[in-house]
Design an enzyme around this catalytic site. Structure first.
Site, PDB file in Angstrom:
ATOM      1  N   ASP A 130       0.794  -1.231   0.000  1.00  0.00           N
ATOM      2  CA  ASP A 130       0.000   0.000   0.000  1.00  0.00           C
ATOM      3  C   ASP A 130       0.827   1.284   0.000  1.00  0.00           C
ATOM      4  O   ASP A 130       1.809   1.401   0.748  1.00  0.00           O
ATOM      5  CB  ASP A 130      -0.895   0.060   1.232  1.00  0.00           C
ATOM      6  CG  ASP A 130      -1.750  -1.173   1.427  1.00  0.00           C
ATOM      7  OD1 ASP A 130      -1.606  -2.132   0.655  1.00  0.00           O
ATOM      8  OD2 ASP A 130      -2.565  -1.174   2.365  1.00  0.00           O
TER       9      ASP A 130
ATOM     10  N   GLN B 255       4.178   0.561   2.250  1.00  0.00           N
ATOM     11  CA  GLN B 255       4.352  -0.673   2.995  1.00  0.00           C
ATOM     12  C   GLN B 255       5.510  -1.453   2.376  1.00  0.00           C
ATOM     13  O   GLN B 255       5.507  -1.736   1.173  1.00  0.00           O
ATOM     14  CB  GLN B 255       3.078  -1.508   2.937  1.00  0.00           C
ATOM     15  CG  GLN B 255       1.836  -0.791   3.449  1.00  0.00           C
ATOM     16  CD  GLN B 255       1.745  -0.798   4.952  1.00  0.00           C
ATOM     17  OE1 GLN B 255       1.319  -1.759   5.554  1.00  0.00           O
ATOM     18  NE2 GLN B 255       2.154   0.300   5.565  1.00  0.00           N
TER      19      GLN B 255
ATOM     20  N   TRP C 193       1.333  -0.516   9.699  1.00  0.00           N
ATOM     21  CA  TRP C 193       0.452  -0.666   8.549  1.00  0.00           C
ATOM     22  C   TRP C 193       0.001   0.679   7.982  1.00  0.00           C
ATOM     23  O   TRP C 193       0.566   1.723   8.294  1.00  0.00           O
ATOM     24  CB  TRP C 193      -0.733  -1.565   8.926  1.00  0.00           C
ATOM     25  CG  TRP C 193      -0.328  -3.002   9.112  1.00  0.00           C
ATOM     26  CD1 TRP C 193       0.887  -3.569   8.841  1.00  0.00           C
ATOM     27  CD2 TRP C 193      -1.141  -4.059   9.633  1.00  0.00           C
ATOM     28  NE1 TRP C 193       0.888  -4.908   9.136  1.00  0.00           N
ATOM     29  CE2 TRP C 193      -0.342  -5.241   9.626  1.00  0.00           C
ATOM     30  CE3 TRP C 193      -2.450  -4.140  10.096  1.00  0.00           C
ATOM     31  CZ2 TRP C 193      -0.825  -6.473  10.060  1.00  0.00           C
ATOM     32  CZ3 TRP C 193      -2.940  -5.373  10.536  1.00  0.00           C
ATOM     33  CH2 TRP C 193      -2.141  -6.520  10.515  1.00  0.00           C
TER      34      TRP C 193
ATOM     35  N   GLU D 121     -11.293  -1.705   3.749  1.00  0.00           N
ATOM     36  CA  GLU D 121      -9.920  -1.310   4.033  1.00  0.00           C
ATOM     37  C   GLU D 121      -9.619   0.007   3.331  1.00  0.00           C
ATOM     38  O   GLU D 121     -10.308   0.423   2.402  1.00  0.00           O
ATOM     39  CB  GLU D 121      -8.931  -2.349   3.491  1.00  0.00           C
ATOM     40  CG  GLU D 121      -9.025  -3.727   4.085  1.00  0.00           C
ATOM     41  CD  GLU D 121      -7.863  -4.583   3.625  1.00  0.00           C
ATOM     42  OE1 GLU D 121      -7.065  -4.970   4.481  1.00  0.00           O
ATOM     43  OE2 GLU D 121      -7.747  -4.858   2.418  1.00  0.00           O
TER      44      GLU D 121
END
Length: 639
Positions: A125, A141, A184, A303
């Site tokens: 991501d 990420q 994250w 998400e």
């Protein structure tokens, strides 16, 4: 320039063939008898081992024990990441595929020339994109240790133009109890006083998803090299009615007329996907809203939620806090169940911090996608210098993990795209490559009104076909004297080989001379009257590679075409990535292809028309594109 129509019939036959299959047959040998005997001897032992392994897994599952796969070469039964509470980071449908006989030259060709990716290892991501003191910042990420998902840290890079990138040291690592299992996804918020707030999800030592605060150690540093995690983290934990693994990915915050900041976080209850809202004055103390921002039954976990305004009458982006009568709000969520990015347009009610879609039939998780291809976990930011909203998205691999480990890297980011409201249709967004990509253009070729008859393939004589920026327009001539065949719409059950009266027609990218490998990018119509026709825009990867260990789907969707418009597409080809934009960016498809023969100087570009009832007249301008530089920041030189 002129297209070369020679060899049409042979190429047409290749196009109509079914997808190529690799012939792995071998001549029989005396060793087969020995192998068979060995198999018969080993079968009872293998069965015993499999039975014991299955019993062990069942015991683990019944005891709710966390199963974590640490080996880089093992093939987990679950997709990588799922057990830890995030979306799948590997391809379960390819687990049992045997690797193709790839060469280093093939792997080298797959690496892109002008898409952002680190020098090695895994990336997913995009995180916290922002502009600060002359630099565009992209966090992402990143696994610094391997080409598969795990040990997620925040990689960091800067650019003057979002095309050429300088890689910086890792920004944040999983070193606290509240993020020890992963730093994250997160988002940046630029405050009016110049401060930068970074909110991100951490995976705790107990695998609970919590929200954390970080900020730059030195705001006067243009590179923002050092980041400080707030000592009081986590600032938010899952509410009592939300599961500990269903609470992630905070958005950029926006401020309301009451002076309070809002942030929304993705979640679910049962099968209802939803977005929670919290308010704060200081980004440390938060209050939950009594209402969800929005929820849609049956859509599963949301998400990487994104929420931002778009102007309905101006061609510029808006700061995230803007609201008013000339604004619509975009709500976007990445769907954990389906692995696509859905969005919808609607109205934001600041009085109670809720959002209502313009059309309930095109709600989040039901209607529009940002991209109908290989594209996920997208995130936007407002570029305050050029007054535009920029969209980033993660393009994952569709091969097997052992191949990624051999080549030493996996995944990349899309070309950043501008986001505008389509005031012609009033129903959708327009997504378009940032203008900076045009700085890579070198020489160009033009083809005017090339006629492509039914069942024909026409080569386009250009020097190289692996780094291209293509503009193509298509006009349709109905053949009334011809017997009109079926006029079914959609992308076709067999992709571009499924013929109908009014399609498919378009381009064949990353193809070899014999068309044994090809990636069609095409339109298919229900009739020849644009404006009333149902038009599909598609990418067919079923013949993109002879390798059996890669996914080869057919992507596509309807695209609005108005009566005064020509059919048009723009295609960016960058080795193994093909980004295609139809009708000014109303429908976008990102393809991921792994050819074995259509590489380097053997890659070709063609026009094709597989319709039965129309001639196509195509006009194109094609630029060769230079490579971007993506390299470590030269700290030994002046900034």
């Amino acid at each position: 320039m002129e297209a070369n129509p020679s060899g049409d019939h042979a190429l047409h036959a290749a196009l109509l063939n079914q997808p190529s299959r690799v012939n792995n047959s071998h001549r029989p040998s005396k060793g087969i008898l020995v192998i068979l005997c060995s198999i018969i001897f080993l079968m009872p032992l293998v069965a015993l081992i499999m039975n014991e392994g299955q019993n062990y897994l069942q015991k683990l599952e019944s005891s709710n024990t966390e199963i974590t796969h640490f080996s880089n070469v093992s093939k987990p039964e679950l997709p990588r990441g799922v057990a830890q509470g995030v979306s799948a980071k590997s391809n379960p449908f390819l687990f049992h595929k045997v690797s193709y006989n790839w060469t280093n030259a093939m792997f080298s060709w797959q690496r892109t020339a002008f898409h952002f990716q680190p020098q090695k290892n895994w990336m997913n991501d995009p995180d916290g994109p922002l502009f600060h003191m002359g630099w565009y910042h992209l966090f992402y990420q990143y696994n610094p240790d391997s080409a598969v998902w795990g040990n997620i840290t925040w990689g960091h890079a800067v650019s003057r133009d979002m095309i050429h990138w300088l890689l910086l040291p890792i920004a944040m690592v999983p070193d606290k109890w509240y993020d020890i299992n992963g730093v994250w996804t997160g988002s940046a918020t630029l405050l009016p006083d110049g401060k930068i707030i970074m909110l991100y999800t951490g995976d705790t030592n107990n695998y609970v998803q919590v929200q954390n605060l970080a900020y730059p150690a030195n705001l006067s540093d243009p590179l923002l090299l050092d980041w400080v995690k707030y000592s009081g983290n986590p600032i938010l934990v899952p509410p009592p009615d939300i599961a500990p693994k269903d609470f992630r990915d905070p958005t950029t915050a926006w401020i309301g007329p009451d002076g309070k900041w809002r942030v929304t976080i993705g979640s679910k209850k049962g099968k209802t996907g939803l977005s929670l809202v919290y308010t704060t004055m200081d980004f440390i103390n938060f209050e939950p809203n009594h209402h969800y921002l929005h929820a849609v039954p049956g859509t599963g976990m949301w998400e990487c939620v994104d929420f931002y305004p778009v102007s309905i009458n101006e061609s510029k982006g808006l700061d995230t806090s803007v609201n008013g009568p000339h604004v619509k709000h975009v709500l976007k969520a990445s769907m954990d169940d389906t692995r696509v990015d859905h969005y919808a347009l609607g109205t934001y009610f600041v009085e109670n911090d809720t959002w209502v879609p313009d059309n309930s039939h095109e709600d989040v998780g039901i209607g529009w996608l940002l991209d109908y291809g290989r594209y996920y976990a997208s995130k936007t930011f407002y570029d305050q210098v050029k007054e535009r909203r920029i969209l980033w998205g993660w393009i994952n691999e569709t091969d097997i993990e052992s191949d990624d480990l051999r080549k030493g890297w996996a995944s990349l980011q899309s070309i950043p795209r501008t986001v505008l409201f389509d005031n012609k249709t009033g129903t959708n967004l327009l997504l378009w490559p940032v203008e900076e990509v045009e700085s890579l253009r070198l020489s160009s070729d033009e083809f005017e009104e090339v006629v492509v008859k039914p069942g024909s393939v026409v080569p386009l004589n250009i020097s190289l076909a692996t780094q291209l920026d293509i503009f193509a327009e298509f006009e349709i001539e109905s053949l009334a004297s011809k017997r009109i065949g079926k006029n079914n719409i959609g992308c076709g059950r067999s992709g571009a080989t499924d013929r109908s009266a009014f399609g498919p027609f378009g381009l064949l990218a990353i193809a070899d001379d014999t068309l044994s490998e090809q990636t069609p990018i095409y339109f298919r119509l229900s009739n020849t009257t644009l404006g009333s026709s149902t038009t599909f825009f598609c990418v067919d990867e079923t013949r993109s590679s002879k390798a059996p260990d890669v996914a080869k789907p057919i992507y596509g969707s309807k695209v609005p075409v108005l009566s005064d418009e020509k059919l048009s597409m723009r295609v960016l080809v960058d080795h193994s990535i093909i980004e295609s934009f139809a009708q000014g960016g109303r429908t976008v498809i990102t393809g991921r292809v792994y050819p074995t023969e259509a590489i380097y100087g053997d890659a070709r570009l063609f026009l094709f028309n597989n319709a039965t009832g129309i001639n196509i007249k195509a006009s194109l301008k094609i630029w060769q594109l230079n490579s971007a530089f993506i390299r470590p920041f030269p700290f030994d030189q002046s900034q």
